[in-house]
Design a protein around this motif. Sequence first.
Motif, PDB file in Angstrom:
ATOM      1  N   MET A 167       0.823  -1.207   0.000  1.00  0.00           N
ATOM      2  CA  MET A 167       0.000   0.000   0.000  1.00  0.00           C
ATOM      3  C   MET A 167       0.864   1.268   0.000  1.00  0.00           C
ATOM      4  O   MET A 167       0.512   2.260  -0.630  1.00  0.00           O
ATOM      5  N   LYS A 168       2.024   1.194   0.690  1.00  0.00           N
ATOM      6  CA  LYS A 168       2.943   2.340   0.691  1.00  0.00           C
ATOM      7  C   LYS A 168       3.431   2.632  -0.723  1.00  0.00           C
ATOM      8  O   LYS A 168       3.543   3.781  -1.139  1.00  0.00           O
ATOM      9  N   SER A 169       3.760   1.552  -1.455  1.00  0.00           N
ATOM     10  CA  SER A 169       4.256   1.713  -2.831  1.00  0.00           C
ATOM     11  C   SER A 169       3.202   2.349  -3.723  1.00  0.00           C
ATOM     12  O   SER A 169       3.498   3.226  -4.531  1.00  0.00           O
ATOM     13  N   PHE A 170       1.952   1.895  -3.572  1.00  0.00           N
ATOM     14  CA  PHE A 170       0.860   2.476  -4.366  1.00  0.00           C
ATOM     15  C   PHE A 170       0.682   3.962  -4.034  1.00  0.00           C
ATOM     16  O   PHE A 170       0.420   4.775  -4.920  1.00  0.00           O
ATOM     17  N   ALA A 171       0.810   4.279  -2.754  1.00  0.00           N
ATOM     18  CA  ALA A 171       0.602   5.667  -2.309  1.00  0.00           C
ATOM     19  C   ALA A 171       1.726   6.596  -2.766  1.00  0.00           C
ATOM     20  O   ALA A 171       1.487   7.768  -3.074  1.00  0.00           O
ATOM     21  N   SER A 172       2.949   6.067  -2.817  1.00  0.00           N
ATOM     22  CA  SER A 172       4.100   6.924  -3.147  1.00  0.00           C
ATOM     23  C   SER A 172       4.482   6.912  -4.628  1.00  0.00           C
ATOM     24  O   SER A 172       5.344   7.671  -5.053  1.00  0.00           O
ATOM     25  N   ALA A 173       3.857   6.039  -5.424  1.00  0.00           N
ATOM     26  CA  ALA A 173       4.213   5.910  -6.844  1.00  0.00           C
ATOM     27  C   ALA A 173       3.901   7.189  -7.615  1.00  0.00           C
ATOM     28  O   ALA A 173       2.935   7.894  -7.314  1.00  0.00           O
ATOM     29  N   ASN A 174       4.749   7.464  -8.607  1.00  0.00           N
ATOM     30  CA  ASN A 174       4.534   8.610  -9.500  1.00  0.00           C
ATOM     31  C   ASN A 174       3.746   8.110 -10.712  1.00  0.00           C
ATOM     32  O   ASN A 174       4.285   7.443 -11.595  1.00  0.00           O
ATOM     33  N   TYR A 175       2.461   8.462 -10.751  1.00  0.00           N
ATOM     34  CA  TYR A 175       1.576   7.891 -11.767  1.00  0.00           C
ATOM     35  C   TYR A 175       1.718   8.553 -13.133  1.00  0.00           C
ATOM     36  O   TYR A 175       1.132   8.067 -14.106  1.00  0.00           O
ATOM     37  N   PHE A 176       2.489   9.619 -13.199  1.00  0.00           N
ATOM     38  CA  PHE A 176       2.804  10.198 -14.512  1.00  0.00           C
ATOM     39  C   PHE A 176       3.547   9.163 -15.360  1.00  0.00           C
ATOM     40  O   PHE A 176       3.230   8.956 -16.535  1.00  0.00           O
ATOM     41  N   TRP A 177       4.529   8.486 -14.744  1.00  0.00           N
ATOM     42  CA  TRP A 177       5.313   7.477 -15.458  1.00  0.00           C
ATOM     43  C   TRP A 177       4.484   6.230 -15.745  1.00  0.00           C
ATOM     44  O   TRP A 177       4.641   5.595 -16.791  1.00  0.00           O
ATOM     45  N   VAL A 178       3.590   5.888 -14.835  1.00  0.00           N
ATOM     46  CA  VAL A 178       2.679   4.749 -15.063  1.00  0.00           C
ATOM     47  C   VAL A 178       1.799   5.049 -16.274  1.00  0.00           C
ATOM     48  O   VAL A 178       1.564   4.182 -17.128  1.00  0.00           O
ATOM     49  N   GLY A 179       1.317   6.310 -16.332  1.00  0.00           N
ATOM     50  CA  GLY A 179       0.486   6.727 -17.473  1.00  0.00           C
ATOM     51  C   GLY A 179       1.241   6.634 -18.787  1.00  0.00           C
ATOM     52  O   GLY A 179       0.689   6.185 -19.799  1.00  0.00           O
ATOM     53  N   LEU A 180       2.526   7.040 -18.775  1.00  0.00           N
ATOM     54  CA  LEU A 180       3.353   6.938 -19.986  1.00  0.00           C
ATOM     55  C   LEU A 180       3.550   5.477 -20.392  1.00  0.00           C
ATOM     56  O   LEU A 180       3.558   5.150 -21.583  1.00  0.00           O
ATOM     57  N   ALA A 181       3.709   4.591 -19.402  1.00  0.00           N
ATOM     58  CA  ALA A 181       3.868   3.160 -19.685  1.00  0.00           C
ATOM     59  C   ALA A 181       2.601   2.596 -20.331  1.00  0.00           C
ATOM     60  O   ALA A 181       2.667   1.833 -21.303  1.00  0.00           O
ATOM     61  N   ILE A 182       1.438   3.006 -19.812  1.00  0.00           N
ATOM     62  CA  ILE A 182       0.148   2.555 -20.377  1.00  0.00           C
ATOM     63  C   ILE A 182      -0.012   3.092 -21.802  1.00  0.00           C
ATOM     64  O   ILE A 182      -0.439   2.360 -22.710  1.00  0.00           O
ATOM     65  N   ALA A 183       0.339   4.360 -22.006  1.00  0.00           N
ATOM     66  CA  ALA A 183       0.261   4.961 -23.347  1.00  0.00           C
ATOM     67  C   ALA A 183       1.169   4.217 -24.324  1.00  0.00           C
ATOM     68  O   ALA A 183       0.786   3.974 -25.478  1.00  0.00           O
ATOM     69  N   SER A 184       2.356   3.824 -23.865  1.00  0.00           N
ATOM     70  CA  SER A 184       3.287   3.062 -24.715  1.00  0.00           C
ATOM     71  C   SER A 184       2.679   1.722 -25.103  1.00  0.00           C
ATOM     72  O   SER A 184       2.791   1.289 -26.253  1.00  0.00           O
ATOM     73  N   GLY A 185       2.033   1.078 -24.126  1.00  0.00           N
ATOM     74  CA  GLY A 185       1.380  -0.205 -24.403  1.00  0.00           C
ATOM     75  C   GLY A 185       0.279  -0.068 -25.429  1.00  0.00           C
ATOM     76  O   GLY A 185       0.182  -0.860 -26.367  1.00  0.00           O
ATOM     77  N   LEU A 186      -0.560   0.952 -25.263  1.00  0.00           N
ATOM     78  CA  LEU A 186      -1.670   1.166 -26.207  1.00  0.00           C
ATOM     79  C   LEU A 186      -1.156   1.493 -27.613  1.00  0.00           C
ATOM     80  O   LEU A 186      -1.710   1.030 -28.608  1.00  0.00           O
ATOM     81  N   LEU A 187      -0.080   2.296 -27.676  1.00  0.00           N
ATOM     82  CA  LEU A 187       0.507   2.628 -28.977  1.00  0.00           C
ATOM     83  C   LEU A 187       1.062   1.377 -29.665  1.00  0.00           C
ATOM     84  O   LEU A 187       0.894   1.199 -30.874  1.00  0.00           O
ATOM     85  N   SER A 188       1.707   0.498 -28.878  1.00  0.00           N
ATOM     86  CA  SER A 188       2.244  -0.738 -29.456  1.00  0.00           C
ATOM     87  C   SER A 188       1.115  -1.601 -30.025  1.00  0.00           C
ATOM     88  O   SER A 188       1.257  -2.192 -31.094  1.00  0.00           O
ATOM     89  N   HIS A 189      -0.032  -1.649 -29.316  1.00  0.00           N
ATOM     90  CA  HIS A 189      -1.175  -2.448 -29.785  1.00  0.00           C
ATOM     91  C   HIS A 189      -1.808  -1.822 -31.031  1.00  0.00           C
ATOM     92  O   HIS A 189      -2.260  -2.543 -31.929  1.00  0.00           O
TER      93      HIS A 189
END
Length: 236
Positions: free
Chosen positions: A1-23
Amino acid sequence: MKSFASANYFWVGLAIASGLLSHLIRANRWRRLLKPMGYNPGLKNIFLATMIGYLANYAIPRLGEVSRCGVLTKTDKIPLNKSLGTVVTERAFDLFIFIIIFIATIFIEHKHLGAYLNENIYPKLSDKFAVFSDGLFWYIMLAAGVILIGLYIVFRKKLRSFKIFKKIEELFIGFIHGLKSLFKIEKPLLFLLETLAIWVFYLLMPYFCFFSLSETSHLSINAGLSALVIGSIGIM
């Protein structure tokens, strides 16, 4: 839960965008393989079919390859046997690219990956494919192939009177047409560039995720390459 709370979701969003672009690129590349056979589904339909395929893979591995072809049969009236042939073609091409990336990664990251590969990957791969190193297996396969071809040649006229045989023959012919589509694509260089782009975005997915947590933010693109390769082997 600490990791979820402290994560920088800007980078998570970029990772998701990269995945969608690859598909999205994968969907367009698949459309490129279907065009030589006279089919031109819309990008929306073929993208959604690709995504449904990925969803089906979570239920049963590789079910998605058939599922996405089934979706296009319903939406664009593309025969399943022909589209399945193109799927096998693109997967074979992806495997070829993956082997190149795998070899490159071993050279680049041998110091970090060597022990892990020797302990966890190579033994399991050799066990999985041990049957193919057995000479008897290939003799049996060769004999079975010769017998089946011989039976087909002798009884082909009689067999063609059966509806089920006609269906199997149509399936096989359509499948071969799908496989041949790679040699008939209009812009082969663009097909290759799309393939490389797919793998670049695959690499960016784990790499961007590194920056979302302080513990992994120092890792290099080489570490992303290692994660991509080991993760791909896991999926296979």
